[in-house]
Enzyme design. Structure first.
Site, PDB file in Angstrom:
ATOM      1  N   HIS A  72       0.846  -1.193   0.000  1.00  0.00           N
ATOM      2  CA  HIS A  72       0.000   0.000   0.000  1.00  0.00           C
ATOM      3  C   HIS A  72       0.882   1.243   0.000  1.00  0.00           C
ATOM      4  O   HIS A  72       1.711   1.419   0.888  1.00  0.00           O
ATOM      5  CB  HIS A  72      -0.908   0.018   1.234  1.00  0.00           C
ATOM      6  CG  HIS A  72      -2.095  -0.882   1.106  1.00  0.00           C
ATOM      7  ND1 HIS A  72      -3.189  -0.807   1.945  1.00  0.00           N
ATOM      8  CD2 HIS A  72      -2.370  -1.885   0.234  1.00  0.00           C
ATOM      9  CE1 HIS A  72      -4.076  -1.727   1.593  1.00  0.00           C
ATOM     10  NE2 HIS A  72      -3.601  -2.387   0.566  1.00  0.00           N
ATOM     11  N   TYR A 200      -9.728   5.276   7.162  1.00  0.00           N
ATOM     12  CA  TYR A 200      -9.987   5.635   8.551  1.00  0.00           C
ATOM     13  C   TYR A 200     -11.083   6.703   8.559  1.00  0.00           C
ATOM     14  O   TYR A 200     -10.873   7.799   8.027  1.00  0.00           O
ATOM     15  CB  TYR A 200      -8.739   6.204   9.222  1.00  0.00           C
ATOM     16  CG  TYR A 200      -7.632   5.207   9.454  1.00  0.00           C
ATOM     17  CD1 TYR A 200      -7.419   4.661  10.724  1.00  0.00           C
ATOM     18  CD2 TYR A 200      -6.777   4.821   8.420  1.00  0.00           C
ATOM     19  CE1 TYR A 200      -6.389   3.757  10.950  1.00  0.00           C
ATOM     20  CE2 TYR A 200      -5.754   3.911   8.635  1.00  0.00           C
ATOM     21  CZ  TYR A 200      -5.563   3.393   9.908  1.00  0.00           C
ATOM     22  OH  TYR A 200      -4.543   2.493  10.133  1.00  0.00           O
ATOM     23  N   PRO A 292      -4.763   0.042  18.444  1.00  0.00           N
ATOM     24  CA  PRO A 292      -4.490  -0.422  17.074  1.00  0.00           C
ATOM     25  C   PRO A 292      -4.599   0.660  16.009  1.00  0.00           C
ATOM     26  O   PRO A 292      -4.283   0.387  14.849  1.00  0.00           O
ATOM     27  CB  PRO A 292      -5.559  -1.501  16.862  1.00  0.00           C
ATOM     28  CG  PRO A 292      -6.685  -1.118  17.770  1.00  0.00           C
ATOM     29  CD  PRO A 292      -6.023  -0.516  18.980  1.00  0.00           C
ATOM     30  N   LYS A 296       0.786  -0.234  15.124  1.00  0.00           N
ATOM     31  CA  LYS A 296       2.162  -0.283  15.619  1.00  0.00           C
ATOM     32  C   LYS A 296       2.496  -1.509  16.468  1.00  0.00           C
ATOM     33  O   LYS A 296       3.673  -1.761  16.740  1.00  0.00           O
ATOM     34  CB  LYS A 296       2.468   0.979  16.448  1.00  0.00           C
ATOM     35  CG  LYS A 296       2.470   2.249  15.641  1.00  0.00           C
ATOM     36  CD  LYS A 296       3.512   2.195  14.558  1.00  0.00           C
ATOM     37  CE  LYS A 296       3.305   3.248  13.491  1.00  0.00           C
ATOM     38  NZ  LYS A 296       3.950   2.904  12.236  1.00  0.00           N
ATOM     39  N   TYR A 384       3.511   6.755  10.227  1.00  0.00           N
ATOM     40  CA  TYR A 384       2.702   5.617   9.816  1.00  0.00           C
ATOM     41  C   TYR A 384       3.554   4.518   9.162  1.00  0.00           C
ATOM     42  O   TYR A 384       3.371   3.331   9.425  1.00  0.00           O
ATOM     43  CB  TYR A 384       1.608   6.072   8.847  1.00  0.00           C
ATOM     44  CG  TYR A 384       0.514   5.045   8.639  1.00  0.00           C
ATOM     45  CD1 TYR A 384      -0.557   4.959   9.531  1.00  0.00           C
ATOM     46  CD2 TYR A 384       0.540   4.160   7.568  1.00  0.00           C
ATOM     47  CE1 TYR A 384      -1.567   4.012   9.350  1.00  0.00           C
ATOM     48  CE2 TYR A 384      -0.444   3.221   7.373  1.00  0.00           C
ATOM     49  CZ  TYR A 384      -1.505   3.146   8.278  1.00  0.00           C
ATOM     50  OH  TYR A 384      -2.494   2.206   8.101  1.00  0.00           O
TER      51      TYR A 384
END
Length: 389
Positions: A72, A200, A292, A296, A384
């Protein structure tokens, strides 16, 4: 029985550590209180940082990941009825890879078995001894027979509820914890993902996450109260609630189907300091938990194991204590940065019961700023994809 490193726990942290040591010619024995099938039945997240993938490459456990994993180059934030893409590749030159933790664990287990290294499943009554002295050892029973494993070091990779951290005297460590007043209700379903990248969603209807395990298996979450009972959530109710938290176009594109797993996970931030006690080292969830939201948990376990394997290899090859003495501080420096990022993203995207209209407006203003500033998006993207080891 004797080994150089006794590893407690056969999750990804313990298995990866075992393979890194094996590649360096260092012997280890893994003790696992559950069966192999039980360990492989646990469903966990699977967003892998480049650093984690590189470690799997280094031990030769990444062939299936590269064949079946989903690279991704970005992800999306959904708020105000619109989706905004965070272009990880443009902002950082890096990416993440979607690959289920269960599959990663299977790959590492198969590799360890092929290498001839020892893993003892269903080891009962595991107890750690003399790790503050010069002769650490582990006792356990297998099939009703008491056994002892002598070693030079013990690596506690057995999770939050494991015996490793519980074996440390309470006055020898400091605990830092924050529990969040909500959980994630998640389902796994054999339906195609609603988007080819993670989405998200954080808006007035509440947080939701659209994720996946493969092109034909999806993982979806909605924020829920801690008093919710998963038995009260039919598949139909879940899909209706998820649609309500998405923009109209995404909700329309959502493909639904029967769930194959459904559960509620509470959210927690937790750190135990230090991560070394004499000849006992903690790694992964034994030492820290993150919500979550930032993906990580598994990646922090991998970075712990990176630091720990380097320290142990240095000790056995050079008889130097430098890496061992520095392990806790090196690992915790990265842990706390990941804790900060996970806390920040959780706070930004979720509704808290105590929030008032002012706080909601602040959240919206921060999201608006975030997607309008390359500098802000770059900071998000850098965290990220994973900070360097």
């Amino acid at each position: 029985m004797r080994t150089q490193v006794a590893i407690i726990g056969s999750g990804p942290a313990g298995l990866l550590l075992g393979q890194l040591l094996h590649k360096a010619g260092i012997d280890s024995v893994i003790l696992e209180r559950r069966s192999r099938d039980y360990v492989l039945s646990r469903i966990r997240a699977g967003v892998l940082e480049d650093g984690t993938v590189s470690l799997l490459d280094a031990v030769g456990a990444s062939a299936r990941l590269h064949a079946e994993g989903l690279p991704h180059d970005g992800f999306e934030l959904l708020f105000g009825g619109r989706r905004h893409r965070i272009d990880l590749q443009r902002l950082t030159g890096r990416r993440v890879t979607i690959y289920g933790q269960t599959e990663l664990t299977r790959d590492l287990m198969d590799l360890r078995a092929a290498s001839g290294a020892t893993t003892i499943f269903e080891a009962e009554d595991v107890a750690l001894h003399d790790f503050d002295g010069g002769k650490p050892h582990v006792t356990f029973s297998k099939g009703g027979t008491a056994q002892r494993l002598d070693c030079d070091f013990i690596a506690g990779c057995d999770g939050y509820h494991g015996v490793s951290r519980a074996s440390v005297p309470a006055d020898a460590m400091q605990l830092f914890e924050r529990t969040y007043p909500f959980g994630w209700l998640g389902i796994l379903a054999d339906v195609p993902p609603v988007s080819h990248e993670l989405v998200y969603a954080g808006d007035d209807s509440g947080f939701a996450l659209c994720s996946m395990r493969s092109p034909s298996r999806s993982r979806y979450y909605v924020q829920c109260g801690l008093d919710e009972d998963v038995a009260n959530w039919s598949d139909e109710r879940f899909w209706d609630e998820l649609r309500r938290r998405l923009d109209p176009a995404t909700a329309e594109a959502l493909v639904t189907g029967p769930s194959i797993e459904k559960s509620i996970a509470p959210l927690r931030s937790f750190v135990a300091e230090p991560m070394r006690f004499g000849r006992l080292f903690l790694a992964g969830d034994a030492a820290h938990i993150v919500p979550p939201t930032g993906a990580k948990g598994l990646n922090l376990a991998a970075s712990d194991v990176h630091y720990l394997s380097q320290a142990l290899i240095e000790y056995f090859n050079e008889r130097s204590q430098a890496g061992i003495d520095a392990y806790s501080a090196r690992a915790l420096a990265r842990v706390w940065k990941a804790e900060r990022f996970s806390w920040w993203l959780t706070s930004l995207m979720h509704h808290f019961p105590q929030d008032n209209p002012f706080i909601r407006r602040i959240q919206r203003a921060e999201l608006d700023y975030l997607v309008s500033s390359d500098h802000a998006m770059a900071a998000l993207a850098e965290n990220y994809v994973g900070l360097p080891y």
